[in-house]
Write a protein that holds these residues in place. Structure first.
Motif: not given
Length: 614
Positions: A376, A500, A528-530, A534-535
């Motif tokens: 991010r 996040k 992993k997204e937070n 990454y996705t």
């Protein structure tokens, strides 16, 4: 051992905070001591016997004593003494052996397991272990709120991937569009495009078949279907897809079986709330108290495995586990005989321990330290910038300077014990290449936040502040400016870097719970997204398919391909596979070290503590 009056506890022990608690605790465990002991031989002979007491200093207090809803090893350190699992870990091989289940069978299709429980096993509340008790635990795990399930890293949701959904693969056209903007792509970008195209072709073939069977109470990729008691001591567990690592996964501390009496009575979100502060299991030790930052455990007189205790007549009868965050304070307490041992020995105090003839017990490496890089952040979102960091950090120097001898730098997130080969093009230390990449990106020294923990030692990170400092120095050498963000571990460090709201660099790690690549990858990538911003549906699909492949060349190849994906995407930079260690006074003659941290105090051999017994 000879009976000793409480008056013989050393004066220094009574004057220190830790041993003041110890002395009071010992008084409590002797029942009614009668009149105060005098110095006369008669009084000494009639004084109550002081139990063998193990005084161990940990690096942090337990978060909660309910292993189903925690993720920290300091909590598991306590719960492993109080609870047991259906399947146990062989201390010599690390493989699965009988636990509360004395045997089990697997159906030919791998979708049904039948467990035969031991008879005559009692919980600490006096009730018997039956199939219905096991089912009650599974039902409790299944009905936990998503928030509570997510707070666990080594329990039901992780074993069965209960909340996971089948990933939706991108189409070839969508994958092509992802790379359209890279008309002047570098060699590395072209190689990544070719890799992903090939991976998509292979995955699409495997998604043509029916992946899961039966209904799911949670995600479409949940392996769990149902559990029921088919006899007083028989439990049938049904799956929706083959899960070859299931038996080993059942050794995880979050799969511990609690007394049914403790599973009710709390609020709707967590009826078993009492387990957070008062665990009730079948293990060799009962929980007595957690006061003044010290957890007290006592041997369970009705423990089912009496030969385990009788064959080791030198096992601790009482265990006192205190939280001492500073490694230097732990060292000082050991040298002063205020404790019998401590965990998380750091490299900078090893020499002092050796000079003072302390016993150091090392664990084989089975954890990984990594540098998280959250995409991010505008710079960390660029693959070339993440690659520049990978070339900037001198991982070999880090392992040699700040970790115990024998620790190795990490090329991947999987320890060598799992025998998964690393990709050939893993980045190595090359400061000049890092500078070139940064110059090509036009980076002008914008600050990037870098979080690291305070007031804690972890088996994968014994010296957080110094580890941060060395990495920051490596980054500064190539022109990357960082903004330090120290956060106390107990102030929610993990929650912060996995939220996040954080977008920067951070230090974190993972300790393997059983010998499985899926345990490491699923555990590290769970948020992993937070955590990494990454996705990747390609990666999710690779991991989901790999975990259902039986051991062998095909499984090894599948995980090797996953490592290629992670090497290309680089959401986290693997740093070190650390060796961790404990230190003891001479009165502890044996301690059972476990790479998976499955260390039961019933197997410790010791004389009593010097300041207690003399």
């Amino acid at each position: 051992m000879p009976e000793l009056p409480l008056k013989l506890v050393s004066r220094r022990a009574l004057l220190t905070g830790t041993l003041a608690t110890t002395a009071l605790a010992l008084t409590a465990c002797t029942g009614n001591p009668g009149p105060a002991a005098s110095a006369s031989p008669t009084a000494s002979a009639s004084a109550p016997r002081i139990p063998r007491t193990l005084r161990l200093a940990a690096a942090a207090p337990p978060v909660k004593l309910d292993p189903a809803i925690v993720a920290d090893n300091e909590s598991f350190r306590i719960t492993r003494q109080v609870y047991e699992t259906l399947v146990d870990i062989d201390p010599d091989t690390g493989g699965a052996v009988a636990g509360l289940a004395e045997s089990w069978t697997e159906s030919p299709d791998g979708l049904r397991y039948t467990f035969t429980l031991r008879e005559g096993v009692l919980f600490h509340d006096g009730t018997e272990l039956t199939a219905e008790a096991v089912v009650a635990n599974f039902k409790r795990w299944e009905n936990l709120s998503p928030q509570l399930r997510a707070s666990s890293s080594q329990g039901f949701a992780n074993v069965f991937h209960f909340d996971s959904d089948i990933p939706k693969l991108p189409t070839a056209k969508e994958l092509e569009e992802e790379f359209k903007s890279a008309a002047d792509a570098s060699e590395e970008e072209l190689a990544t495009q070719q890799l992903r195209t090939k991976q998509l072709e292979e995955l699409t073939k495997k998604f043509d078949t029916k992946l899961f069977e039966g209904k799911s109470a949670a995600g479409s990729a949940s392996y769990f279907e149902s559990v029921k008691a088919t006899g007083k001591y028989l439990v049938a567990l049904n799956l929706r897809r083959r899960l070859p690592g299931l038996i080993e996964a059942l050794t995880l501390p979050g799969m511990a079986i609690a007394a049914p009496s403790a599973l009710t009575g709390g609020p709707g979100q967590n009826p078993a709330e009492s387990l957070s502060t008062h665990p009730v299991g079948t293990g060799p030790y009962t929980f007595v108290s957690h006061e003044d930052n010290v957890v007290r455990l006592e041997i369970f007189k009705d423990y089912w495995n009496q030969p385990r205790l009788s064959n080791n007549t030198a096992h601790p009868e009482v265990a006192l586990i205190s939280a001492v965050p500073s490694p230097y304070n732990r060292e000082g307490a050991l040298l002063a005989d205020e404790i019998d041992g401590f965990d998380m020995v750091s490299v900078d105090i090893m020499r002092t321990l050796v000079r003072n003839a302390k016993v150091v017990v090392q664990r084989d490496p089975f954890s990984v330290l990594y540098l998280g890089m959250n995409q991010r952040n505008k710079w960390l979102a660029k693959p070339e910038f993440r690659m520049a960091i990978a070339h900037a950090v001198n991982r070999s120097s880090l392992a040699e300077k700040l970790f115990l001898q024998g620790s190795k730098h990490a090329s991947t997130l999987l320890p060598s014990a799992l025998s998964i080969p690393a990709p050939e093009d893993t980045p190595n230390h090359d400061a000049s290449k890092a500078k070139t990449l940064l110059a090509e990106l036009g980076y002008k020294g914008e600050q990037i936040e870098f979080a690291y923990p305070l007031q804690v030692s972890r088996n994968y990170l014994p010296l957080p502040e110094r580890t941060f400092a060395q990495i920051a120095e490596d980054l500064a050498a190539v022109g990357i400016r960082i903004k330090p963000r120290p956060i106390a571990w107990t102030d929610g460090y993990v929650q912060t870097v996995q939220s996040k709201d954080f977008a920067g660099l951070h230090l974190l790690g993972f300790s393997g719970g059983y010998r499985s690549a899926d345990d490491f990858l699923s555990g590290i990538l769970a948020a992993k997204e937070n955590e990494f911003g990454y996705t990747s549906t390609l990666l999710d699909s690779q991991i989901m398919l790999a975990r259902s492949i039986p051991s062998g060349e095909e499984r090894t190849a599948a995980y090797a391909d996953i490592l290629k994906t992670l090497n290309a995407d680089l959401p986290a930079l693997p740093l070190v596979f650390p060796i961790s260690a404990l230190a003891f006074n001479g009165n502890v003659t044996f301690y059972p070290p476990s790479p998976m941290l499955n260390e039961c105090y019933a197997d410790v051999q010791m004389a009593n503590s010097p300041s207690i017994s003399s």
